[in-house]
Design a protein around this motif. Structure first.
Motif, PDB file in Angstrom:
ATOM      1  N   GLU A 183       0.908  -1.089  -0.036  1.00 50.89           N
ATOM      2  CA  GLU A 183      -0.127   0.098   0.086  1.00 50.89           C
ATOM      3  C   GLU A 183       0.927   1.195  -0.128  1.00 50.89           C
ATOM      4  O   GLU A 183       0.667   2.339  -0.813  1.00 50.89           O
ATOM      5  CB  GLU A 183      -0.979  -0.053   1.264  1.00 50.89           C
ATOM      6  CG  GLU A 183      -1.804   1.227   1.291  1.00 50.89           C
ATOM      7  CD  GLU A 183      -2.413   1.337   2.807  1.00 50.89           C
ATOM      8  OE1 GLU A 183      -2.509   2.416   3.301  1.00 50.89           O
ATOM      9  OE2 GLU A 183      -2.926   0.263   3.085  1.00 50.89           O
ATOM     10  N   CYS A 184       1.783   1.303   0.811  1.00 50.70           N
ATOM     11  CA  CYS A 184       2.865   2.508   0.979  1.00 50.70           C
ATOM     12  C   CYS A 184       3.433   2.508  -0.378  1.00 50.70           C
ATOM     13  O   CYS A 184       3.525   3.659  -0.827  1.00 50.70           O
ATOM     14  CB  CYS A 184       3.932   2.102   2.084  1.00 50.70           C
ATOM     15  SG  CYS A 184       3.069   2.244   3.586  1.00 50.70           S
ATOM     16  N   ALA A 185       3.963   1.567  -0.985  1.00 49.56           N
ATOM     17  CA  ALA A 185       4.623   1.529  -2.337  1.00 49.56           C
ATOM     18  C   ALA A 185       3.556   2.240  -3.325  1.00 49.56           C
ATOM     19  O   ALA A 185       3.994   2.928  -4.119  1.00 49.56           O
ATOM     20  CB  ALA A 185       5.370   0.159  -2.806  1.00 49.56           C
ATOM     21  N   ALA A 186       2.398   1.794  -3.343  1.00 48.66           N
ATOM     22  CA  ALA A 186       1.543   2.026  -4.228  1.00 48.66           C
ATOM     23  C   ALA A 186       1.248   3.681  -4.328  1.00 48.66           C
ATOM     24  O   ALA A 186       1.283   4.423  -5.253  1.00 48.66           O
ATOM     25  CB  ALA A 186       0.337   1.535  -4.249  1.00 48.66           C
ATOM     26  N   LEU A 187       1.058   4.317  -3.031  1.00 49.83           N
ATOM     27  CA  LEU A 187       1.031   5.570  -2.764  1.00 49.83           C
ATOM     28  C   LEU A 187       2.235   6.432  -3.077  1.00 49.83           C
ATOM     29  O   LEU A 187       1.868   7.693  -3.726  1.00 49.83           O
ATOM     30  CB  LEU A 187       0.628   5.975  -1.449  1.00 49.83           C
ATOM     31  CG  LEU A 187      -0.534   5.407  -0.709  1.00 49.83           C
ATOM     32  CD1 LEU A 187      -0.628   5.642   0.804  1.00 49.83           C
ATOM     33  CD2 LEU A 187      -1.892   6.226  -1.193  1.00 49.83           C
ATOM     34  N   ILE A 188       3.373   6.003  -2.734  1.00 47.28           N
ATOM     35  CA  ILE A 188       4.456   6.658  -3.151  1.00 47.28           C
ATOM     36  C   ILE A 188       4.789   6.693  -4.855  1.00 47.28           C
ATOM     37  O   ILE A 188       5.117   7.866  -5.401  1.00 47.28           O
ATOM     38  CB  ILE A 188       5.690   5.840  -2.453  1.00 47.28           C
ATOM     39  CG1 ILE A 188       5.764   6.038  -0.955  1.00 47.28           C
ATOM     40  CG2 ILE A 188       7.262   6.499  -3.201  1.00 47.28           C
ATOM     41  CD1 ILE A 188       6.552   5.030  -0.162  1.00 47.28           C
ATOM     42  N   ALA A 189       4.390   5.633  -5.444  1.00 46.33           N
ATOM     43  CA  ALA A 189       4.583   5.579  -6.715  1.00 46.33           C
ATOM     44  C   ALA A 189       3.566   6.395  -7.467  1.00 46.33           C
ATOM     45  O   ALA A 189       3.727   7.011  -8.460  1.00 46.33           O
ATOM     46  CB  ALA A 189       4.401   4.107  -7.494  1.00 46.33           C
ATOM     47  N   ALA A 190       2.390   6.449  -6.722  1.00 44.27           N
ATOM     48  CA  ALA A 190       1.238   7.276  -7.575  1.00 44.27           C
ATOM     49  C   ALA A 190       1.644   8.751  -7.468  1.00 44.27           C
ATOM     50  O   ALA A 190       1.418   9.636  -8.361  1.00 44.27           O
ATOM     51  CB  ALA A 190       0.142   6.964  -6.858  1.00 44.27           C
ATOM     52  N   TYR A 191       2.096   9.118  -6.169  1.00 40.22           N
ATOM     53  CA  TYR A 191       2.490  10.452  -5.839  1.00 40.22           C
ATOM     54  C   TYR A 191       3.695  10.966  -6.872  1.00 40.22           C
ATOM     55  O   TYR A 191       3.542  12.062  -7.411  1.00 40.22           O
ATOM     56  CB  TYR A 191       3.190  10.610  -4.518  1.00 40.22           C
ATOM     57  CG  TYR A 191       3.618  12.028  -4.082  1.00 40.22           C
ATOM     58  CD1 TYR A 191       2.659  13.222  -4.299  1.00 40.22           C
ATOM     59  CD2 TYR A 191       4.845  12.162  -3.874  1.00 40.22           C
ATOM     60  CE1 TYR A 191       3.173  14.410  -3.933  1.00 40.22           C
ATOM     61  CE2 TYR A 191       5.482  13.510  -3.708  1.00 40.22           C
ATOM     62  CZ  TYR A 191       4.647  14.770  -3.811  1.00 40.22           C
ATOM     63  OH  TYR A 191       4.978  15.741  -3.454  1.00 40.22           O
ATOM     64  N   GLY A 192       4.559   9.748  -6.992  1.00 42.81           N
ATOM     65  CA  GLY A 192       5.790  10.228  -8.055  1.00 42.81           C
ATOM     66  C   GLY A 192       5.115  10.298  -9.189  1.00 42.81           C
ATOM     67  O   GLY A 192       5.805  11.268 -10.210  1.00 42.81           O
ATOM     68  N   GLU A 193       4.313   9.987  -9.899  1.00 43.53           N
ATOM     69  CA  GLU A 193       3.690   9.798 -11.210  1.00 43.53           C
ATOM     70  C   GLU A 193       3.018  11.193 -11.416  1.00 43.53           C
ATOM     71  O   GLU A 193       3.147  11.811 -12.391  1.00 43.53           O
ATOM     72  CB  GLU A 193       2.763   8.659 -11.481  1.00 43.53           C
ATOM     73  CG  GLU A 193       3.681   7.300 -11.668  1.00 43.53           C
ATOM     74  CD  GLU A 193       2.541   6.228 -11.862  1.00 43.53           C
ATOM     75  OE1 GLU A 193       1.379   6.266 -11.834  1.00 43.53           O
ATOM     76  OE2 GLU A 193       3.210   5.124 -11.824  1.00 43.53           O
ATOM     77  N   VAL A 194       2.251  11.688 -10.448  1.00 43.54           N
ATOM     78  CA  VAL A 194       1.583  12.933 -10.402  1.00 43.54           C
ATOM     79  C   VAL A 194       2.657  14.029 -10.439  1.00 43.54           C
ATOM     80  O   VAL A 194       2.414  14.940 -11.285  1.00 43.54           O
ATOM     81  CB  VAL A 194       0.765  13.094  -9.216  1.00 43.54           C
ATOM     82  CG1 VAL A 194       0.099  14.447  -9.067  1.00 43.54           C
ATOM     83  CG2 VAL A 194      -0.622  12.220  -9.237  1.00 43.54           C
ATOM     84  N   CYS A 195       3.576  13.841  -9.749  1.00 39.03           N
ATOM     85  CA  CYS A 195       4.740  14.960  -9.833  1.00 39.03           C
ATOM     86  C   CYS A 195       5.405  15.054 -11.071  1.00 39.03           C
ATOM     87  O   CYS A 195       5.676  16.152 -11.725  1.00 39.03           O
ATOM     88  CB  CYS A 195       5.905  14.503  -8.837  1.00 39.03           C
ATOM     89  SG  CYS A 195       5.241  14.867  -6.893  1.00 39.03           S
ATOM     90  N   GLU A 196       5.572  13.843 -11.708  1.00 37.78           N
ATOM     91  CA  GLU A 196       6.298  13.853 -13.160  1.00 37.78           C
ATOM     92  C   GLU A 196       5.198  14.579 -14.329  1.00 37.78           C
ATOM     93  O   GLU A 196       5.796  15.134 -14.938  1.00 37.78           O
ATOM     94  CB  GLU A 196       6.510  12.308 -13.597  1.00 37.78           C
ATOM     95  CG  GLU A 196       7.832  11.869 -12.949  1.00 37.78           C
ATOM     96  CD  GLU A 196       8.061  10.384 -13.364  1.00 37.78           C
ATOM     97  OE1 GLU A 196       7.063   9.698 -14.108  1.00 37.78           O
ATOM     98  OE2 GLU A 196       9.197   9.982 -13.489  1.00 37.78           O
TER      99      GLU A 196
END
Length: 73
Positions: free
Chosen positions: A24-37
């Motif tokens: 769950e944490c990894a998914a949140l971190i990845a989603a946030y990173g994609e939004v930043c990009e």
């Protein structure tokens, strides 16, 4: 904001060793990173994931979850 929520959520899970929630944490971190990009921010998804990997350097299972969500080796 959302970055603080992700940081607090991840810290809480790591402190209590809830391995079932590492994904769950990894998914949140990845989603946030994609939004930043997509918003053309200076930081990339991989940068953010690497920061969390370094912060929780002794959590190999967490690192594996980060890799499954796209962190570079």
């Amino acid at each position: 904001m959302i970055e603080q929520y992700i940081s607090m959520r991840t810290a809480g899970i790591m402190e209590k060793n809830h391995r079932n929630y590492y994904g769950e944490c990894a998914a949140l971190i990845a989603a946030y990173g994609e939004v930043c990009e997509t918003r053309d921010m200076e930081v990339t998804k991989n940068d953010i994931m690497e920061q969390y990997k370094a912060k929780y350097s002794r959590r190999r299972a967490f690192h594996q979850e980060l890799r499954e969500y796209g962190m570079g080796k």
